[in-house]
Design an enzyme around this catalytic site. Structure first.
Site: not given
Length: 736
Positions: A26, A138
């Protein structure tokens, strides 16, 4: 791996020719680029609308700075960037290999030596990250690329300085659930640091060695709960890997090794030759990726996709808009015209259809159920209820069509469930399907029915994911497992009388608990978490301090656990699991002398629990989403008809199946003609139908159940070796 450029994509950016798309999201696109010297690169370009956001641009600038600060052969280097451009971009060296996630998904777990080498190199990369004063935050299989000479750690998008908590708050979880540390799962900003990366690395290595995440899969909240409270699933790991991984996966950050220390433990595993550290099937993928990249032309041709044909299925957006329309109501003289049209059996294209009324097509309701597997009692009960509804409909003199019930046994098996679903889909006369019986087959077929736009309605499967994702064809004819525990939280926080006078008796009728003991039995997988994990969160918000315990799958010796929980001050208990474990837990509580309130959701509503628990189960309160038709006045006629037809009282979920088949028949009747499957979905999701068990209504976008004011969760108390039906125990939703 590489997709074509689209007409809107640039052909060049700075000094890079763009050859194709590596991925898109996105916020931007990642392109495969090539410099004029022929060096490949992965070029991440951020969309201009996000670049206009000062906070977003600042985060991207930090990503560039963080990546540039890390100097390691096992971290992908930055080769170019412009965080101040109108569309900011970052270029890194291109690694022609799959991610660890892709390699394991296609080729299975890595061999022991490959995992140890992976551990050494990634620990070295993290040591450099931490030496630069950063925390990656992450570390996951999708952020590790596999090349012939070793892995590469990528994506510093949320990396931060070790002492920087500017974007971390008490309510913000940063990272990927299933591959983050307990302190990240609990959003403890003051505890986030390099040790969290080491825990994530332990999760990643366990996944590489077993092919499964160490804290399972499923709903995000379930993953977070397991990360904090459960031991990791390391079953089947080689002992040498266990020695490395157990310290990495310690719950306490202070007990984990540093990345540099872990790197030093496995120096002997430095690969001596290129590709020698990877199994042959992964090397093949790397080679194929490299060959495909070299075969690309300078500029990938961009071809606009042709418009969709008229036969293409409607888009989700158009379908959801249509699905929000109101139900068609027919009364008085208008009804006669509808019945006449139905008797003509027109299907909208001028062809005759409909069995039993001169047409060539049948009007079929499918039943996908577990008729011979672990949930066969529920499946067989639903088959009887559905069959009774069809027979009663067909006995009507004014019926506009004849219904046929077509049953299929999926045995509760996910693979078989998929085959059953496809068979129903291929039979164009099947207009709707009731089922499946339990969560595992329901989750396996949800997308299959959704793709075909065949209405699927389940009365007993309760997994929350069934009604919390945006479905096009599913209708959940009951509250999900999370919603069904609301009554238990009320019993704990307020007391039995809050649910009505019928609950003001027995051990479960006491006032608020001071410290409820919550027992999650991992034998029941996600069902256990949805039963107990949600209670844990709600009662904490209500100001209570619960005492949670998690037991490994297969545990039947509950006495030490009961002793510990009683010593901690537990004055009420909630058990999350299946009937065998519930019975063993009941016996342990009785042996310990506990006679206070015990609650559990509907999986224990079985004769197995009654027989195995014996008198120890007396007083337990069970909340379920099914009624006992023999104790419900509104179901008296159904109960009598069931006894006459089958020679016995209806079992649990028989009446709900009866209601749903009548709901489907009512939707078909109201359609005014033989509807398409999509039209029937629209009609069913827009209707409100009063059955003998409760009122059925659904949200138009997800098909989730809308609880009526009268309630849709029901209480049972074990009394003298039988289940005593107490009636509604629901806490109605705000939308009811």
């Amino acid at each position: 791996m590489t997709g074509p450029l689209l007409p809107s994509d640039p052909s060049r950016l700075a000094g890079y020719r763009l050859l194709g798309r590596l991925g898109a999201g996105g916020m931007g696109v990642v392109y495969l680029g090539r410099t004029d010297d022929g060096a490949p690169a992965a070029v991440k370009v951020i969309k201009a609308e996000y670049a206009d956001d000062p906070e977003f641009r600042a985060r991207f600038r930090r990503e560039v700075e963080a990546a540039r600060r890390v100097s390691s052969p096992w971290a992908v280097p930055v080769v170019g960037a412009d965080p101040e451009a109108a569309e900011p971009w970052l270029a890194t060296a291109f690694v022609p290999g799959p991610s660890l996630a892709e390699a394991v998904a296609e080729c299975g777990p890595l061999p022991v030596r490959s995992v140890r080498v992976l551990a050494k190199m990634l620990a070295g990369a993290l040591a450099e990250v931490h030496a630069a004063g950063l925390v990656h935050r992450d570390v996951k299989p999708g952020n590790v690329l596999l090349a012939v000479d070793g892995p590469r750690l990528i994506d510093f998008g949320i990396a931060r300085a070790a002492d920087d908590t500017a974007i971390t708050s008490a309510d913000m979880i940063v990272g990927t659930p299933g591959f983050l540390a307990p302190e990240q799962a609990e959003a403890r900003a003051d505890a986030l640091g390099p040790a969290g990366d080491v825990f994530s690395l332990g999760c990643l290595l366990a996944y590489a060695a077993t092919g499964r995440p160490p804290f399972g899969t499923g709903a995000v909240d379930a993953l977070l709960y397991r990360t904090v409270h459960d031991d990791p699933d390391l079953e089947g790991l080689d002992e040498q890997l266990l020695v490395l991984l157990r310290p990495c996966l310690a719950k306490d950050p202070a007990e984990r090794p540093s990345a540099a220390g872990l790197h030093g433990l496995i120096m002997e595993d430095t690969p001596s030759e290129p590709a020698g550290w990877l199994p042959p099937d992964v090397v093949r993928i790397v080679a194929e990726t490299s060959a495909a990249m070299l075969a690309l032309p300078d500029i990938e041709p961009t071809v606009a996709e042709p418009p969709a044909t008229a036969e293409a299925s409607p888009s989700r957006r158009r379908f959801l808009v249509a699905g929000a329309a109101g139900a068609v109501l027919v009364a008085g003289g208008g009804a006669a015209a509808v019945w006449a049209a139905l008797r003509d059996d027109g299907d909208g294209d001028g062809k005759a259809s409909g069995a039993g009324t001169g047409g060539s097509r049948e009007w079929i309701v499918g039943l996908q159920a577990d008729l011979s597997g672990p949930a066969k009692a529920l499946g067989q009960a639903q088959e009887r209820g559905a069959r009774l509804a069809v027979e009663q409909f067909n006995a009507r003199k004014d019926k506009p069509f004849t219904l046929t019930l077509k049953t299929a046994d999926d045995r509760g098996d996910a693979n078989r469930a998929g085959a059953v679903a496809r068979a129903f889909i291929e039979d164009k006369d099947v207009l709707a399907v009731l089922g499946p019986t339990s969560d595992t087959p329901a989750r396996a077929v949800l997308a299959v029915y959704d793709e075909a736009l065949l209405p699927l309605i389940s009365v007993s499967a309760g997994a929350s994911i069934l009604s919390t994702v945006e479905n096009r064809s599913f209708l959940h004819a009951r509250p999900n497992n999370l919603e069904a525990t609301a009554s238990i939280t009320m019993l704990l926080t307020v007391g039995g009388t809050a649910l009505g006078a019928q609950y003001a008796a027995g051990p479960a009728a006491g006032g608020p608990s001071r410290r409820p003991g919550l027992l999650l039995d991992r034998s029941a997988g996600d069902y256990a978490w949805e039963s107990v994990g949600s209670v844990n969160a709600v009662v904490r918000n209500a100001g209570l301090t619960p005492y949670p315990r998690v037991v490994p799958a297969g545990t039947d010796a509950f006495r030490p656990i009961v002793t510990d929980m009683l010593a901690a001050g537990s004055d009420a208990f909630v058990y999350g699991g299946y009937a065998p474990g519930a019975a063993a837990f009941a016996r342990a509580l009785t042996a310990a002398g506990f006679d206070g309130p015990v609650y559990t959701p509907g999986a224990a509503l079985t004769t197995e629990f009654l027989q195995a628990s014996d008198e120890a189960g007396d007083g337990w309160l069970i909340t379920a989403t099914c009624v006992d038709p023999t104790g419900l006045p509104a179901a008296a006629d159904f109960t009598a008809a069931h006894r006459k037809r089958f020679g016995s009282a209806p079992a649990y979920f028989a009446a709900e199946a009866y209601d749903v088949v009548n709901l489907i028949a009512d939707g078909l009747r109201k359609a005014g003609k033989r509807p398409t499957r999509a039209e029937l979905i629209k009609s069913l999701r827009a209707t409100v139908y009063q059955g003998v068990t409760k009122a059925f209504a659904f949200t138009p976008d997800t098909g989730s159940f809308v609880a009526p004011a009268s309630g849709a969760v029901f209480g049972y108390r074990v009394d003298g070796g039988r289940f005593r039906f107490l009636g509604p125990a629901s806490v109605p939703s705000a939308s009811s």
